[in-house]
Write a protein that holds these residues in place. Structure first.
Motif, PDB file in Angstrom:
ATOM      1  N   VAL A 156      -3.657  -9.133 -13.341  1.00 60.44           N
ATOM      2  CA  VAL A 156      -3.549  -7.762 -13.840  1.00 60.44           C
ATOM      3  C   VAL A 156      -3.789  -6.796 -12.682  1.00 60.44           C
ATOM      4  O   VAL A 156      -4.832  -6.848 -12.020  1.00 60.44           O
ATOM      5  CB  VAL A 156      -4.571  -7.502 -14.975  1.00 60.44           C
ATOM      6  CG1 VAL A 156      -4.543  -6.035 -15.388  1.00 60.44           C
ATOM      7  CG2 VAL A 156      -4.286  -8.399 -16.155  1.00 60.44           C
ATOM      8  N   LEU A 157      -2.801  -5.945 -12.433  1.00 60.36           N
ATOM      9  CA  LEU A 157      -2.883  -4.983 -11.342  1.00 60.36           C
ATOM     10  C   LEU A 157      -3.297  -3.621 -11.923  1.00 60.36           C
ATOM     11  O   LEU A 157      -2.605  -3.065 -12.767  1.00 60.36           O
ATOM     12  CB  LEU A 157      -1.508  -4.891 -10.673  1.00 60.36           C
ATOM     13  CG  LEU A 157      -1.339  -3.998  -9.443  1.00 60.36           C
ATOM     14  CD1 LEU A 157      -0.142  -4.477  -8.631  1.00 60.36           C
ATOM     15  CD2 LEU A 157      -1.190  -2.531  -9.780  1.00 60.36           C
ATOM     16  N   THR A 158      -4.462  -3.129 -11.473  1.00 60.10           N
ATOM     17  CA  THR A 158      -4.920  -1.831 -11.971  1.00 60.10           C
ATOM     18  C   THR A 158      -4.441  -0.735 -11.037  1.00 60.10           C
ATOM     19  O   THR A 158      -4.942  -0.598  -9.921  1.00 60.10           O
ATOM     20  CB  THR A 158      -6.453  -1.810 -12.098  1.00 60.10           C
ATOM     21  OG1 THR A 158      -6.836  -2.896 -12.961  1.00 60.10           O
ATOM     22  CG2 THR A 158      -6.943  -0.504 -12.701  1.00 60.10           C
TER      23      THR A 158
ATOM     24  N   SER B  95      -2.701  -0.277 -16.148  1.00 60.75           N
ATOM     25  CA  SER B  95      -2.618  -1.562 -15.472  1.00 60.75           C
ATOM     26  C   SER B  95      -1.237  -2.148 -15.715  1.00 60.75           C
ATOM     27  O   SER B  95      -0.598  -1.856 -16.723  1.00 60.75           O
ATOM     28  CB  SER B  95      -3.671  -2.530 -16.018  1.00 60.75           C
ATOM     29  OG  SER B  95      -4.954  -2.044 -15.723  1.00 60.75           O
ATOM     30  N   PHE B  96      -0.795  -2.975 -14.781  1.00 64.46           N
ATOM     31  CA  PHE B  96       0.459  -3.690 -14.950  1.00 64.46           C
ATOM     32  C   PHE B  96       0.160  -5.189 -14.937  1.00 64.46           C
ATOM     33  O   PHE B  96      -0.599  -5.658 -14.082  1.00 64.46           O
ATOM     34  CB  PHE B  96       1.439  -3.354 -13.822  1.00 64.46           C
ATOM     35  CG  PHE B  96       1.840  -1.904 -13.782  1.00 64.46           C
ATOM     36  CD1 PHE B  96       2.781  -1.402 -14.674  1.00 64.46           C
ATOM     37  CD2 PHE B  96       1.285  -1.031 -12.856  1.00 64.46           C
ATOM     38  CE1 PHE B  96       3.165  -0.069 -14.644  1.00 64.46           C
ATOM     39  CE2 PHE B  96       1.657   0.307 -12.812  1.00 64.46           C
ATOM     40  CZ  PHE B  96       2.598   0.790 -13.712  1.00 64.46           C
ATOM     41  N   ARG B  97       0.733  -5.904 -15.889  1.00 64.32           N
ATOM     42  CA  ARG B  97       0.576  -7.364 -15.889  1.00 64.32           C
ATOM     43  C   ARG B  97       1.658  -7.937 -14.983  1.00 64.32           C
ATOM     44  O   ARG B  97       2.845  -7.719 -15.218  1.00 64.32           O
ATOM     45  CB  ARG B  97       0.733  -7.891 -17.319  1.00 64.32           C
ATOM     46  CG  ARG B  97       0.198  -9.280 -17.529  1.00 64.32           C
ATOM     47  CD  ARG B  97       0.037  -9.572 -19.018  1.00 64.32           C
ATOM     48  NE  ARG B  97      -1.136  -8.895 -19.579  1.00 64.32           N
ATOM     49  CZ  ARG B  97      -2.388  -9.317 -19.425  1.00 64.32           C
ATOM     50  NH1 ARG B  97      -2.642 -10.400 -18.700  1.00 64.32           N
ATOM     51  NH2 ARG B  97      -3.394  -8.657 -19.967  1.00 64.32           N
TER      52      ARG B  97
ATOM     53  N   SER C  69      -0.455   4.955   0.687  1.00 63.39           N
ATOM     54  CA  SER C  69       0.573   4.383  -0.162  1.00 63.39           C
ATOM     55  C   SER C  69      -0.019   3.244  -1.010  1.00 63.39           C
ATOM     56  O   SER C  69      -0.780   2.427  -0.510  1.00 63.39           O
ATOM     57  CB  SER C  69       1.693   3.850   0.736  1.00 63.39           C
ATOM     58  OG  SER C  69       2.654   3.231  -0.049  1.00 63.39           O
ATOM     59  N   GLY C  70       0.290   3.228  -2.295  1.00 65.02           N
ATOM     60  CA  GLY C  70      -0.173   2.161  -3.181  1.00 65.02           C
ATOM     61  C   GLY C  70      -1.480   2.470  -3.891  1.00 65.02           C
ATOM     62  O   GLY C  70      -1.985   1.648  -4.659  1.00 65.02           O
ATOM     63  N   CYS C  71      -2.059   3.663  -3.674  1.00 64.82           N
ATOM     64  CA  CYS C  71      -3.360   3.959  -4.281  1.00 64.82           C
ATOM     65  C   CYS C  71      -3.239   4.448  -5.723  1.00 64.82           C
ATOM     66  O   CYS C  71      -4.239   4.641  -6.403  1.00 64.82           O
ATOM     67  CB  CYS C  71      -4.158   4.942  -3.430  1.00 64.82           C
ATOM     68  SG  CYS C  71      -3.496   6.616  -3.439  1.00 64.82           S
ATOM     69  N   GLY C  72      -2.016   4.677  -6.197  1.00 62.55           N
ATOM     70  CA  GLY C  72      -1.849   5.036  -7.610  1.00 62.55           C
ATOM     71  C   GLY C  72      -1.395   6.459  -7.870  1.00 62.55           C
ATOM     72  O   GLY C  72      -1.352   6.896  -9.025  1.00 62.55           O
ATOM     73  N   LYS C  73      -1.017   7.182  -6.823  1.00 67.73           N
ATOM     74  CA  LYS C  73      -0.651   8.599  -6.980  1.00 67.73           C
ATOM     75  C   LYS C  73       0.554   8.778  -7.903  1.00 67.73           C
ATOM     76  O   LYS C  73       0.522   9.598  -8.822  1.00 67.73           O
ATOM     77  CB  LYS C  73      -0.341   9.231  -5.604  1.00 67.73           C
ATOM     78  CG  LYS C  73      -1.452   9.099  -4.579  1.00 67.73           C
ATOM     79  CD  LYS C  73      -1.075   9.740  -3.254  1.00 67.73           C
ATOM     80  CE  LYS C  73       0.132   9.135  -2.548  1.00 67.73           C
ATOM     81  NZ  LYS C  73      -0.008   7.730  -2.138  1.00 67.73           N
ATOM     82  N   SER C  74       1.621   8.014  -7.626  1.00 67.52           N
ATOM     83  CA  SER C  74       2.837   8.181  -8.435  1.00 67.52           C
ATOM     84  C   SER C  74       2.590   7.770  -9.879  1.00 67.52           C
ATOM     85  O   SER C  74       3.089   8.422 -10.803  1.00 67.52           O
ATOM     86  CB  SER C  74       3.989   7.351  -7.862  1.00 67.52           C
ATOM     87  OG  SER C  74       4.359   7.857  -6.610  1.00 67.52           O
ATOM     88  N   THR C  75       1.833   6.695 -10.080  1.00 69.05           N
ATOM     89  CA  THR C  75       1.567   6.242 -11.448  1.00 69.05           C
ATOM     90  C   THR C  75       0.804   7.323 -12.212  1.00 69.05           C
ATOM     91  O   THR C  75       1.122   7.618 -13.370  1.00 69.05           O
ATOM     92  CB  THR C  75       0.771   4.914 -11.437  1.00 69.05           C
ATOM     93  OG1 THR C  75       1.507   3.964 -10.653  1.00 69.05           O
ATOM     94  CG2 THR C  75       0.576   4.373 -12.842  1.00 69.05           C
ATOM     95  N   LEU C  76      -0.174   7.950 -11.558  1.00 68.54           N
ATOM     96  CA  LEU C  76      -0.909   9.037 -12.210  1.00 68.54           C
ATOM     97  C   LEU C  76       0.033  10.203 -12.516  1.00 68.54           C
ATOM     98  O   LEU C  76       0.025  10.742 -13.632  1.00 68.54           O
ATOM     99  CB  LEU C  76      -2.079   9.481 -11.316  1.00 68.54           C
ATOM    100  CG  LEU C  76      -2.945  10.628 -11.840  1.00 68.54           C
ATOM    101  CD1 LEU C  76      -3.456  10.355 -13.248  1.00 68.54           C
ATOM    102  CD2 LEU C  76      -4.113  10.899 -10.896  1.00 68.54           C
TER     103      LEU C  76
END
Ligand SMILES: Nc1ncnc2c1ncn2[C@@H]1O[C@H](COP(=O)(O)OP(=O)(O)O)[C@@H](O)[C@H]1O
Ligand code: SF4
Ligand SMILES: [Mg+2]
Length: 317
Positions: free
Chosen positions: A21-23, A14-16, A44-51
């Motif tokens: 809080v953005l999960t 998550s990012f504050r 886009s924005g579903c969390g692929k890069s973060t994973l």
């Protein structure tokens, strides 16, 4: 079946931010075997890069486990991580912004070898020349700077850099999304050849399902920070189980025509905000199959067929 290379469980981030809080990733499980290509798709924005960045060690997770060849990487000291880092590398969508504009190609490619103390100067130069040839660049171009290359050539430099330390797994984050269609196939073919030769495993991230159709052994679909479907290529493409996957598939352009498969199933609306708490199925506002339980209970991943799981209340094992 090949050995399990990567085993990810319960990975969260998550990012504050100002509005709460953005999960970005809400608990992801994923296995990648040696020599395998697993695709990670979703809007886009579903969390692929973060994973992908968490797996590559570029973003620290809030919770969860990343095991490489059975060794837990999360929580290891900088020193203990050192021998493991080279094994997982990343290729980015925009090679230009990930290549230092003030370094020559020779320097860019040599740097990982210097950092990890591999070889002497002469051996390193030879390895740079070998790798440039391997990815289809002339070794004479080693003295040039990134801006002197075309987009496709720059992506070849990015691929060469990722290969310098002889990794086992490469996280390819939208590696052809910024390239002209004519260059895409060349880069995809190069990645396929390198995989064969070097026994590489890929996590291939793409917002576009049609890009991964021919290269993925298994496909995972993400929606709002969660993997909502994961299946082997035959089962996945023939019998997609999640209404979101079905809509993404229907939205693929038909080869050569640019037309869509089935207009009425095209996805409408947008992904909800990843900020704050959520209840029920995240997809329900856009789902043509939604029914009462979808508003109260979030579906868990359940088996649909061997090796094929879906998170939807409609899924029967
Ligand atoms: N460093 C960050 N700080 C705040 N929010 C972020 C950060 N990185 C990603 N996000 C947010 O996390 C969500 C997932 O982003 P990302 O992993 O880049 O998705 P994708 O790669 O699927 O487009 C998005 O809402 C994005 O805005
Ligand atoms: S759980 Fe309900 S809302 Fe979610 S995808 Fe399945 S049918 Fe649609
Ligand atoms: Mg991304």
């Amino acid at each position: 079946m090949n050995e399990v290379l990567l085993n990810v469980t319960g990975l969260r981030k998550s990012f504050r931010i100002n509005s709460g809080v953005l999960t970005a990733v809400a608990g992801a499980d994923l296995i990648i075997r040696r020599g395998e290509t697993v695709a990670l798709a979703g809007e886009s924005g579903c969390g692929k890069s973060t994973l992908g960045r968490m797996i590559a060690g570029l973003t620290p997770p809030d919770a969860g486990s990343v095991k490489l060849l059975g060794t837990e990487l999360i929580g290891l000291s900088h020193r203990a991580l050192r021998p493991w880092r080279p094994k997982v590398q990343m290729i980015f969508q925009d090679p230009f912004s990930s290549l230092n504009p003030r370094s020559t190609v020779a320097r860019i490619l040599e740097e990982p070898l210097i950092v990890h103390r591999r070889g002497d100067a002469r051996e390193r130069r030879a390895e740079v020349a070998r790798m440039m040839e391997r990815v289809g660049l002339r070794p004479e171009a080693a003295s040039r700077y990134p801006h002197e290359f075309s987009g496709g050539q720059r992506q070849r430099i990015g691929i060469a850099r990722a290969l310098m330390l002889r990794p086992e797994l490469i996280i390819c984050d939208e590696p052809v999304s910024a390239l002209d269609v004519s260059v895409r196939a060349q880069i995809l073919n190069l990645l396929a050849d390198l995989q064969q030769e070097m026994g590489l495993s890929y996590l291939f991230i793409s917002h576009d399902l049609s890009v991964v159709q021919h290269l993925a052994d298994r496909v995972a679909v993400m929606y709002l920070g969660k993997i909502v479907e994961l299946g082997g290529k035959d089962s996945f493409w023939a019998t997609p189980g999640h209404p979101y996957t079905q809509a993404l598939m229907a939205a693929r352009p038909l080869p050569g025509t640019g037309q869509r498969l089935r207009d009425k199933e095209i996805l409408e609306g947008e992904m909800p905000s990843p900020i704050g708490k959520r209840e029920g199925c995240d997809f329900r506002a856009r789902c043509r199959c939604a029914f009462a339980p979808c508003a109260s209970t979030g579906p868990e991943l359940r088996s649909r067929a061997p090796g094929h799981v879906v998170a939807c209340h409609l899924t029967q094992g």
